[in-house]
Design a protein around this motif. Structure first.
Motif, short mmCIF file in Angstrom:
data_model
loop_
_atom_site.label_atom_id
_atom_site.label_comp_id
_atom_site.label_asym_id
_atom_site.label_seq_id
_atom_site.Cartn_x
_atom_site.Cartn_y
_atom_site.Cartn_z
N LEU A 12 0.81 -1.20 0.00
CA LEU A 12 0.00 0.00 0.00
C LEU A 12 0.85 1.26 0.00
O LEU A 12 0.46 2.29 -0.54
N ARG A 13 2.04 1.18 0.60
CA ARG A 13 2.89 2.35 0.72
C ARG A 13 4.30 2.04 0.25
O ARG A 13 4.74 0.89 0.28
N THR A 14 5.01 3.05 -0.17
CA THR A 14 6.38 2.88 -0.65
C THR A 14 7.36 2.93 0.52
O THR A 14 7.01 3.27 1.64
N GLY A 15 8.61 2.59 0.21
CA GLY A 15 9.66 2.67 1.21
C GLY A 15 10.03 1.32 1.79
O GLY A 15 9.48 0.28 1.43
N ALA A 16 11.00 1.36 2.72
CA ALA A 16 11.50 0.15 3.37
C ALA A 16 10.78 0.00 4.71
O ALA A 16 11.26 0.49 5.74
N ASN A 17 9.65 -0.69 4.71
CA ASN A 17 8.78 -0.74 5.89
C ASN A 17 8.72 -2.10 6.56
O ASN A 17 8.27 -2.20 7.70
N ILE A 18 9.14 -3.14 5.86
CA ILE A 18 9.17 -4.47 6.46
C ILE A 18 10.53 -5.12 6.21
O ILE A 18 11.27 -4.72 5.31
N LYS A 19 10.83 -6.10 7.04
CA LYS A 19 12.07 -6.85 6.92
C LYS A 19 11.71 -8.32 6.79
O LYS A 19 10.82 -8.81 7.48
N ILE A 20 12.39 -9.02 5.88
CA ILE A 20 12.15 -10.45 5.69
C ILE A 20 13.43 -11.20 6.02
O ILE A 20 14.51 -10.84 5.54
N GLY A 21 13.29 -12.21 6.87
CA GLY A 21 14.46 -12.97 7.28
C GLY A 21 14.27 -14.46 7.09
O GLY A 21 13.14 -14.96 7.12
N ILE A 22 15.38 -15.17 6.89
CA ILE A 22 15.39 -16.63 6.90
C ILE A 22 16.29 -17.07 8.05
O ILE A 22 17.36 -16.51 8.25
N LYS A 23 15.81 -18.03 8.84
CA LYS A 23 16.60 -18.47 9.99
C LYS A 23 17.06 -19.91 9.79
O LYS A 23 16.26 -20.78 9.45
N GLY B 42 20.54 -21.08 14.32
CA GLY B 42 20.21 -19.82 14.97
C GLY B 42 20.55 -18.58 14.19
O GLY B 42 20.17 -17.47 14.57
N THR B 43 21.28 -18.71 13.08
CA THR B 43 21.66 -17.55 12.28
C THR B 43 20.48 -17.06 11.46
O THR B 43 19.80 -17.84 10.77
N ILE B 44 20.22 -15.75 11.51
CA ILE B 44 19.15 -15.13 10.74
C ILE B 44 19.77 -14.22 9.69
O ILE B 44 20.61 -13.37 10.00
N THR B 45 19.37 -14.41 8.46
CA THR B 45 19.81 -13.57 7.35
C THR B 45 18.60 -12.76 6.90
O THR B 45 17.51 -13.31 6.69
N GLU B 46 18.77 -11.42 6.74
CA GLU B 46 17.62 -10.55 6.51
C GLU B 46 17.84 -9.59 5.36
O GLU B 46 18.97 -9.24 5.01
N ILE B 47 16.70 -9.14 4.82
CA ILE B 47 16.69 -8.08 3.82
C ILE B 47 15.53 -7.15 4.15
O ILE B 47 14.48 -7.59 4.63
N THR B 48 15.73 -5.85 3.92
CA THR B 48 14.67 -4.86 4.07
C THR B 48 14.37 -4.31 2.68
O THR B 48 15.02 -3.35 2.23
N PRO B 49 13.43 -4.91 1.96
CA PRO B 49 13.19 -4.48 0.58
C PRO B 49 12.54 -3.11 0.53
O PRO B 49 11.71 -2.76 1.37
#
Length: 390
Positions: free
Chosen positions: A307-318, A322-329
């Protein structure tokens, strides 16, 4: 280029989507504890609510001055109901919170009032009140029945407790306990009050064992009033007041849903709504029963629509270690599909060889957001050997 499926996002119902991408169980709670008839407006970003209703307790019976001693019966406790509704932001929904009811001298008590949300019928959440405590011609009043679950509407319903019987000459009847979210209200035993059920059900008013007095008041929420008791020349007394009802509205600040229209492939995508302010740092997590091996994979691709532009959510794979790798699209254009390519080539294989969960986190909640995710795959670049001609 080889690929590995991470999540196709094919969840055919909201229940399946919410089971797959579970929220962190943090709730926003709205309490309506004033007896009133009013409306509530669904906040922006809210598409599902769960409503709990507590019916009002009945008042106890009064006394009969034709007898030297007389004890009124206890009023029945209010019922409980809970229901989940699909809603649309901006909906204006009517509700009624049951008012308390007072007893009457030398007469039966008053029935408890009904609490309801949306409508007082099968389409709403409805919790009925208890039945009045009586006064009888022989000076011993009968207890009223608790509000019946069978007369309520909701996904889960519980009855209020029954009021106790008044005796001549010993005591007035105790009020029935209000029902709560964990079960039916407790019934009174003679003058002993019925116990309310947690969460929310109030105790009934206790019976009176000596002297002359108006009945004891039932406790919030939904406790039945105790019966009044008269002795000798004290004359008539009123039954105790039945307690008011209650409404509690709950919703999750971040929740997932199934989406059949806005998608890039298959029949569905994953839809999520994030409420302004309260969704900040809240998460949706998919636990993967059979971890996915992404060793040697160089990138992850998924589609996002927001609905809105910008970097508002982060998606991670764990990874199971225990290591989490993330991206903020960053969403470039609102209300338009965009493909994100996420480079994971620098992540060591030991940190991506057993991916056991996907975690979606809200990192900016200064405005509400509705977003969709679809078609998540991991890719490995194929090795193409150089051909040297001699």
């Amino acid at each position: 280029m080889s690929q590995t499926l991470i999540d196709y996002m094919e969840y055919s119902t909201d229940a399946l989507a919410q089971a797959a991408y579970a929220n962190d169980t943090t709730l926003v709670t709205v309490v309506k504890s004033t007896a009133e008839s009013s409306t509530w407006t669904v906040p922006t970003g809210v598409y599902s609510i769960t409503v709990q209703c507590w019916g009002g307790g009945a008042s106890g019976g009064g006394t009969n001055n034709a007898f030297v001693y007389s004890g009124g019966g206890g009023g029945g406790g209010g019922a409980y109901s809970i229901r989940t509704f699909a809603v649309t932001p901006g909906d204006v929904i009517s509700y009624v919170v049951a008012a308390s009811v007072a007893g009457v001298s030398a007469a039966n008590g008053n029935n408890g009032n009904t609490t309801y949300f949306k409508s007082n019928d099968s389409s709403g959440c409805v919790a009925v009140g208890g039945s009045y405590g009586a006064y009888l011609s022989n000076g011993a009043g009968a207890g009223g029945k608790g509000g019946l679950a069978s007369s309520c509407y909701g996904d889960l319903k519980y009855s209020g407790g029954d009021g106790g019987t008044g005796t001549n000459p010993n005591s007035s009847g105790g009020g029935g306990g209000g029902a709560g979210s964990t079960g039916a209200g407790g019934s009174a035993s003679g003058g002993t009050k019925g116990t309310g059920t947690s969460y929310g059900g109030g105790d009934g008013g206790a019976g009176i064992t000596s002297g002359s007095s108006n009945g004891n008041t039932g406790s919030n929420y939904g406790g039945g009033g105790g019966g009044g008791r008269a002795s000798g020349s004290a004359g008539v007394k009123a039954g105790g007041t039945g307690a008011q009802g209650l409404i509690q509205i709950n919703y999750f600040p971040l929740q997932s849903f199934s989406e059949a229209t806005i998608k890039t492939q298959g029949s569905y995508s994953l839809k999520a709504s994030a409420v302004v302010t309260s969704s900040l740092n809240k998460t949706l997590t998919r636990t993967i029963a059979s971890p996915i091996d992404l060793s040697s994979m160089s990138s992850i691709s998924f589609d996002i629509y927001a609905l809105r532009t910008g970097a508002n959510i982060k998606i991670g794979i764990k990874d199971s270690g225990g290591t989490i790798t993330e991206i903020t699209p960053s969403v470039i254009t609102s209300n338009s599909w965009q493909t994100i390519t996420w480079d994971i080539s620098a992540v060591s294989n030991v940190n991506k060889d057993a991916i056991d969960s996907i975690i979606i986190t809200v990192v900016n909640a200064d405005s509400d957001n509705l977003f969709y995710i679809d078609n998540m795959y991991a890719y490995k670049k194929s090795f193409v050997p150089k051909v040297i001609i001699l």
